[in-house]
Design a protein around this motif. Structure first.
Motif, mmCIF file in Angstrom:
data_model
loop_
_atom_site.group_PDB
_atom_site.id
_atom_site.type_symbol
_atom_site.label_atom_id
_atom_site.label_comp_id
_atom_site.label_asym_id
_atom_site.label_seq_id
_atom_site.Cartn_x
_atom_site.Cartn_y
_atom_site.Cartn_z
ATOM 1 N N SER B 366 0.847 -1.204 0.000
ATOM 2 C CA SER B 366 0.000 0.000 0.000
ATOM 3 C C SER B 366 0.876 1.246 0.000
ATOM 4 C CB SER B 366 -0.893 0.054 1.232
ATOM 5 O OG SER B 366 -1.664 -1.073 1.332
ATOM 6 N N ALA B 367 1.916 1.236 0.858
ATOM 7 C CA ALA B 367 2.802 2.406 0.946
ATOM 8 C C ALA B 367 3.548 2.609 -0.370
ATOM 9 C CB ALA B 367 3.787 2.231 2.100
ATOM 10 N N MET B 368 3.935 1.499 -0.989
ATOM 11 C CA MET B 368 4.642 1.595 -2.273
ATOM 12 C C MET B 368 3.703 2.181 -3.336
ATOM 13 S SD MET B 368 7.664 0.917 -3.239
ATOM 14 C CE MET B 368 8.675 -0.512 -3.025
ATOM 15 N N ALA B 369 2.428 1.708 -3.326
ATOM 16 C CA ALA B 369 1.461 2.212 -4.307
ATOM 17 C C ALA B 369 1.185 3.701 -4.101
ATOM 18 C CB ALA B 369 0.164 1.415 -4.199
ATOM 19 N N ALA B 370 1.298 4.156 -2.842
ATOM 20 C CA ALA B 370 1.075 5.583 -2.574
ATOM 21 C C ALA B 370 2.289 6.429 -2.954
ATOM 22 C CB ALA B 370 0.743 5.788 -1.093
ATOM 23 N N GLY B 371 3.361 5.773 -3.364
ATOM 24 C CA GLY B 371 4.539 6.496 -3.855
ATOM 25 C C GLY B 371 5.558 6.832 -2.778
ATOM 26 N N TYR B 372 5.560 6.068 -1.685
ATOM 27 C CA TYR B 372 6.516 6.352 -0.620
ATOM 28 C C TYR B 372 7.489 5.177 -0.456
ATOM 29 C CZ TYR B 372 3.874 10.501 0.331
ATOM 30 O OH TYR B 372 3.279 11.713 0.201
ATOM 31 N N GLY B 373 8.249 4.932 -1.525
ATOM 32 C CA GLY B 373 9.194 3.814 -1.555
ATOM 33 C C GLY B 373 10.262 3.916 -0.483
ATOM 34 N N LEU B 374 10.693 5.142 -0.172
ATOM 35 C CA LEU B 374 11.761 5.315 0.815
ATOM 36 C C LEU B 374 11.315 4.820 2.199
ATOM 37 C CD1 LEU B 374 14.601 6.432 1.391
ATOM 38 C CD2 LEU B 374 13.520 8.609 1.971
ATOM 39 N N LEU B 375 10.051 5.139 2.530
ATOM 40 C CA LEU B 375 9.528 4.674 3.826
ATOM 41 C C LEU B 375 9.486 3.149 3.869
ATOM 42 C CD1 LEU B 375 6.561 7.143 4.512
ATOM 43 C CD2 LEU B 375 8.804 7.124 5.566
ATOM 44 N N VAL B 376 9.132 2.531 2.721
ATOM 45 C CA VAL B 376 9.071 1.065 2.659
ATOM 46 C C VAL B 376 10.476 0.482 2.822
ATOM 47 C CG1 VAL B 376 8.457 -0.908 1.206
ATOM 48 C CG2 VAL B 376 7.009 1.108 1.234
ATOM 49 N N ILE B 377 11.453 1.091 2.172
ATOM 50 C CA ILE B 377 12.829 0.589 2.285
ATOM 51 C C ILE B 377 13.296 0.649 3.747
ATOM 52 C CG2 ILE B 377 15.234 1.101 1.666
ATOM 53 C CD1 ILE B 377 14.132 2.012 -1.080
ATOM 54 N N LEU B 378 12.980 1.761 4.409
ATOM 55 C CA LEU B 378 13.365 1.905 5.821
ATOM 56 C C LEU B 378 12.657 0.853 6.688
ATOM 57 C CD1 LEU B 378 13.361 5.787 6.209
ATOM 58 C CD2 LEU B 378 15.326 4.278 6.288
ATOM 59 N N ALA B 379 11.370 0.612 6.385
ATOM 60 C CA ALA B 379 10.609 -0.371 7.167
ATOM 61 C C ALA B 379 11.171 -1.776 6.943
ATOM 62 C CB ALA B 379 9.138 -0.317 6.775
ATOM 63 N N VAL B 380 11.537 -2.106 5.698
ATOM 64 C CA VAL B 380 12.094 -3.441 5.416
ATOM 65 C C VAL B 380 13.466 -3.589 6.091
ATOM 66 C CG1 VAL B 380 12.934 -4.956 3.572
ATOM 67 C CG2 VAL B 380 10.782 -3.746 3.292
#
Lengths: 96, 447
Positions: B366-380
């Protein structure tokens, strides 16, 4: 007369209460801080109702704040009584 | 109209009935049964209202989820006969507050729900050993409530209404500062119930908090607060704030903070608290990025967390391990509890094929689809970091026995069964959904 002085006073009281609630260690201190803060919220609520939006919803909100004040104070007193009982049971010789 | 009132009424009427039954009947099983029936009835009534969206002020699935989590908490209630009945009633009243908060249509609903949840949580925390721990919890709850009330009043002043839907309409000129401050205070207040801040009361190291209180605060109240944040999110947007960036950024920061604290922790209940904090961050990222029209992925993530966290906490309570190293040899001494702990922690760690993996995947996609890839990378990256303490916790379980074999009392046995049931749920949900990936559009990307 504008709402600004009331809003500023209300904000100062709330800020003082939050700072005090997070800093103090005693339960009575927390309860006093909460009462001061809720007083500030009540003042803000009344000022906004009078100057910005005089609708029944605003009065309802103010009544809710009053109720929550009473509830939180009761909870604090309940904890105080429970603490007092626990200490009295732990040190029966010292109780009067 | 009856359906709008019925589910809520069932909860508090059930609480009252449980309290009265506890006074007259000696066995605590009857109040527990009444509470379970009330929760089940509420969940089913919510599902019946599916035809009228939001008729109970809540997505039916979310209502069912909250009720199921509360039902799982019921066997964790311990204490004397009369005390147990009161705790069942408190759990039900707290669930009533949670439902009210999660389905809030106006800031007044939010306030009422929050105060009921805080009161029930505080009362559930009370036991013979831990009255002193209540002071810290009371202070934090009071500060959070103050922020919530002040935020609500400012929002009313900005828009002249308490309705969350009306507040989400575009702001009029000049009202943005009040709207921004009000919504920020609302988020700050709710962050206490969502366990984004350290909740001292139930995590005091000297005396571990009662299991029911932990279950209620760390699962039912937390999910309710996150659902409430989902409703507050449009207000943030109306105030001209990017909710994904603010809530998602806050979520990632909280996750990192929880993981860093967990890395150094030697006390097992406190370690589980930090794991809970880290997961609050992941779920907040999900709240920030959730699609308003289809909250199914987010609700699944909530369910996966609830099952795994309740299971892990119950397993830890059942084996009575307090310090790091005490879990050594658990597999030999209490195999069922050890397997439950293993499955629940692996689910929390986000490893396939468990439910936790799919839940976290739903959040991240969902976060990736919203265009916040950086937040996803940090979460992973946080997930990878977390593997260190999960392995440190789990590896000693397989070593030679140090934990004594269990001669369970009735209460300990109930806690053990909760952990086994939760582990089975995490495994079954994970495998079932993995086998049917193509039927779920939000999980189709995995395949």
């Amino acid at each position: 007369m504008s709402a600004l002085p009331y809003l500023l006073l209300g904000a100062a009281l709330v800020a003082l209460a939050i700072w005090s609630a997070l800093r103090r260690r005693s339960l009575i201190g927390h309860m006093l801080a909460l009462e001061v803060g809720l007083g500030g919220v009540l003042l803000t609520s009344a000022a906004l109702w009078h100057f910005a939006a005089p609708r029944p919803e605003g009065l309802l909100l103010a009544l809710l704040v009053l109720t929550l004040m009473a509830l939180q104070l009761t909870l604090g007193l309940a904890i105080l009584v429970a603490l007092h009982r626990q200490r009295r049971e732990a040190q029966p010789g010292e109780s009067s | 109209m009856p359906l709008q009132v019925y589910p809520y009424s069932l909860l508090w009427v059930g609480a009252l009935a449980a309290l009265l039954l506890g006074l007259w009947l000696r066995r605590p099983i009857w109040p527990a049964l009444v509470c379970a029936l009330a929760l089940l009835g509420t969940g089913l009534a919510g599902l019946r209202a599916r035809s009228a969206p939001d008729a109970v002020g809540l997505q039916p699935t979310a209502l069912l989820l909250l009720c199921a989590a509360a039902i799982l908490c019921l066997p964790l209630v311990q204490g004397g006969r009369r005390g147990a009945a009161a705790r069942y009633a408190l759990l039900l009243l707290g669930s009533f507050g949670a439902v009210l908060m999660a389905g809030a249509q106006a800031v007044t609903d939010l306030l009422l729900g929050a105060v009921i949840v805080a009161t029930a949580g505080l009362a559930l925390l009370t036991d013979d050993e831990g009255v002193a721990r209540l002071i810290g919890h009371y202070a934090l709850a009071a500060a959070a409530l103050l922020a919530l009330i002040y935020g609500s009043v400012l929002l009313y002043g900005a828009a002249g209404t308490t309705s969350l839907v009306a507040l989400a309409a575009p702001a009029t000129a000049g009202s943005e500062p009040l709207l921004r401050l009000g919504s920020a205070l609302l988020v700050l207040g709710l962050s206490f119930w969502a366990c984004l801040v350290p909740v001292q009361g139930w995590s005091a190291r000297a005396a571990p908090a009662p299991a029911a209180a932990v279950g209620f605060i760390a699962v039912v109240a937390k999910l309710a607060a996150l659902l409430a944040l989902l409703r507050v999110r449009p207000v943030l947007a109306a105030a001209g704030v990017d909710p994904v960036l603010v809530l998602g950024g806050l979520g990632v920061a909280v996750t990192t903070w929880g993981n860093v604290r967990a890395l150094r922790e030697q006390d097992l209940p406190a370690l589980l608290r930090h794991i809970g904090t880290a997961h609050s961050g992941y779920l907040l990222l999900g709240v920030a990025a959730a699609q308003a029209r289809d909250p199914a992925p987010l609700l699944f993530a909530f369910g996966a967390y609830a099952v795994a966290y309740l299971g892990a906490w119950s397993a830890l309570a059942a084996c009575r391990c307090r310090r790091h190293g005490e879990q050594r040899g658990l597999l030999g001494a209490q195999p069922a509890v050890a397997v439950a702990l293993l499955l629940c922690l692996l689910s929390l760690a986000g490893l396939p094929p468990l439910a936790g993996f799919l839940g976290l995947f739903a959040v991240f996609s969902s976060a990736m689809a919203a265009g916040y890839g950086l937040l996803v990378i940090l979460a992973v990256a946080n997930l990878a970091l977390a593997l260190i303490y999960y392995l440190r916790l789990l590896l000693p379980i397989f070593l030679p026995t140090e934990v004594a074999s269990d001669a369970s009392t009735g209460a300990a046995s109930a806690v053990r069964w909760v952990s086994i049931a939760c582990a089975a749920c995490a495994l079954a949900l994970g495998i079932t959904l993995t086998l049917n990936l193509n039927e779920l559009p939000w999980l189709a990307v995995v395949s």
